[in-house]
Design a protein around this motif. Structure first.
Motif, mmCIF file in Angstrom:
data_model
loop_
_atom_site.group_PDB
_atom_site.id
_atom_site.type_symbol
_atom_site.label_atom_id
_atom_site.label_comp_id
_atom_site.label_asym_id
_atom_site.label_seq_id
_atom_site.Cartn_x
_atom_site.Cartn_y
_atom_site.Cartn_z
ATOM 1 N N GLY A 297 0.672 -1.193 0.029
ATOM 2 C CA GLY A 297 -0.031 0.194 0.018
ATOM 3 C C GLY A 297 0.739 1.064 -0.003
ATOM 4 O O GLY A 297 0.314 2.399 0.264
ATOM 5 N N MET A 298 2.035 1.306 -0.541
ATOM 6 C CA MET A 298 2.989 2.403 -0.542
ATOM 7 C C MET A 298 2.441 3.297 -1.569
ATOM 8 O O MET A 298 1.994 2.973 -2.660
ATOM 9 C CB MET A 298 4.374 2.018 -0.575
ATOM 10 N N VAL A 299 2.657 4.618 -1.329
ATOM 11 C CA VAL A 299 2.495 5.798 -2.499
ATOM 12 C C VAL A 299 3.716 6.335 -2.757
ATOM 13 O O VAL A 299 4.870 5.957 -2.085
ATOM 14 C CB VAL A 299 1.498 6.736 -1.681
ATOM 15 N N SER A 300 3.745 6.787 -3.731
ATOM 16 C CA SER A 300 5.318 7.585 -4.222
ATOM 17 C C SER A 300 5.420 8.888 -3.273
ATOM 18 O O SER A 300 4.437 9.405 -2.405
ATOM 19 C CB SER A 300 4.775 8.263 -5.481
ATOM 20 N N ALA A 301 6.586 9.225 -3.060
ATOM 21 C CA ALA A 301 7.137 10.541 -2.406
ATOM 22 C C ALA A 301 6.084 11.860 -2.562
ATOM 23 O O ALA A 301 5.834 12.544 -1.599
ATOM 24 C CB ALA A 301 8.453 10.797 -2.585
ATOM 25 N N ALA A 302 5.920 11.985 -3.939
ATOM 26 C CA ALA A 302 5.176 13.185 -4.058
ATOM 27 C C ALA A 302 3.522 13.047 -3.588
ATOM 28 O O ALA A 302 3.172 13.874 -3.018
ATOM 29 C CB ALA A 302 4.989 13.290 -5.878
ATOM 30 N N VAL A 303 3.100 11.937 -3.637
ATOM 31 C CA VAL A 303 1.609 11.573 -3.064
ATOM 32 C C VAL A 303 1.976 11.915 -1.532
ATOM 33 O O VAL A 303 1.048 12.380 -0.968
ATOM 34 C CB VAL A 303 1.069 10.351 -3.451
ATOM 35 N N ALA A 304 3.040 11.378 -0.978
ATOM 36 C CA ALA A 304 3.075 11.377 0.380
ATOM 37 C C ALA A 304 3.202 12.673 1.061
ATOM 38 O O ALA A 304 2.685 13.084 1.972
ATOM 39 C CB ALA A 304 4.284 10.419 0.855
ATOM 40 N N ARG A 305 3.994 13.444 0.253
ATOM 41 C CA ARG A 305 4.116 14.903 0.449
ATOM 42 C C ARG A 305 2.686 15.554 0.615
ATOM 43 O O ARG A 305 2.429 16.541 1.342
ATOM 44 C CB ARG A 305 5.015 15.703 -0.426
ATOM 45 N N THR A 306 1.963 15.332 -0.472
ATOM 46 C CA THR A 306 0.663 15.811 -0.331
ATOM 47 C C THR A 306 -0.127 15.601 0.664
ATOM 48 O O THR A 306 -1.000 16.311 1.317
ATOM 49 C CB THR A 306 -0.258 15.488 -1.802
#
Length: 252
Positions: free
Chosen positions: A72-81
């Protein structure tokens, strides 16, 4: 993992190694443990889902997508959002906290509970006995990079510890949502790590404890942020700042 004071993330060697594998009791104890009786988990956990899309999803075998050890990991960009949208608040009181209020490890079928499912998922060449207990296998701990060949030396860590969840919003949840949080196999909330690293972490947030293997910070920051976003938990200012630092270690 009840915490009386928020202290720097250092290994409290003597006291922590004597702690039982579980969050119950004094501050800084590990986040692993088995219940005296297994309980079934609801088919549809009552956990809010993040509106942000996932960059990857677990495969049919329950293994995370390539490049990550957590599902269930997200990209760094999504995590920053996600991080930017988290509500900042002071930690809540530990009044009323009990690990028992987060039912774990839930029955997952075929005599397996959540702990054994994660051990199988996170290891290689894992064999089980007739009671679904891992008897052999190989694991590499994300937090410290240590390779382990004995299941007894591995703990199942809650990425966002149960006590930390309580302080940041779970105190107001019902029993079903706490159970879902404690047994979440879909989001990056559970992983097998060395017992020593798990008990070093205790119930501390990222501003107070960071994995000793800095190469794991990108995954750790993305996972912590995603779990807090998924469950609508709050963060403190220092916690949010450190999560940003961890996300900055991700390669573009």
């Amino acid at each position: 993992m009840e915490r009386q004071t928020r202290v720097p993330g250092v290994v409290l060697a003597a006291s922590l190694l004597l702690a039982v594998a579980g969050c119950a009791g004094g501050g800084g104890a590990g986040d692993d443990g088995r219940p005296t009786a297994r309980a079934s988990i609801p088919a549809s956990p009552s956990a809010p889902q993040s509106a942000s899309p996932s960059a990857s999803a677990p495969g049919d075998d329950g293994k995370p997508a390539a490049g990550d050890v957590l599902p269930g990991m997200v990209s760094a960009a999504v995590a920053r959002t996600q991080l930017a949208a988290l509500k900042v608040a002071e930690p809540g009181t530990m009044a009323g906290y009990s690990r028992a209020k987060f039912t774990h490890w839930a029955e997952q079928g075929d005599k397996c509970d959540t702990r054994e499912v994660v051990l199988k998922r996170d290891g290689t060449d894992v064999t089980r006995d007739s009671e679904c207990r891992a008897v052999s296998g190989k694991w590499t701990s994300l937090y410290d990079g240590v390779a382990v060949g004995e299941a007894s030396k591995m703990d199942i860590d809650h990425m966002v510890p149960l006590a930390e969840g309580w302080r940041s919003g779970a105190a107001g949840w019902d029993a079903a949502k706490r159970k879902a949080f404690a047994n979440d196999l879909t989001n990056p909330q559970l992983l097998a790590v060395t017992a020593s690293s798990n008990r070093s972490k205790g119930d501390q947030s990222p501003d107070l404890w960071q994995p000793p293997a800095k190469s794991s910070w990108c995954q750790y920051g993305r996972a912590w942020t995603t779990v807090k976003s998924t469950y609508g938990l709050t963060v403190t200012e220092p916690e949010k700042k450190m999560l940003g630092t961890m996300l900055d270690t991700c390669t573009p």
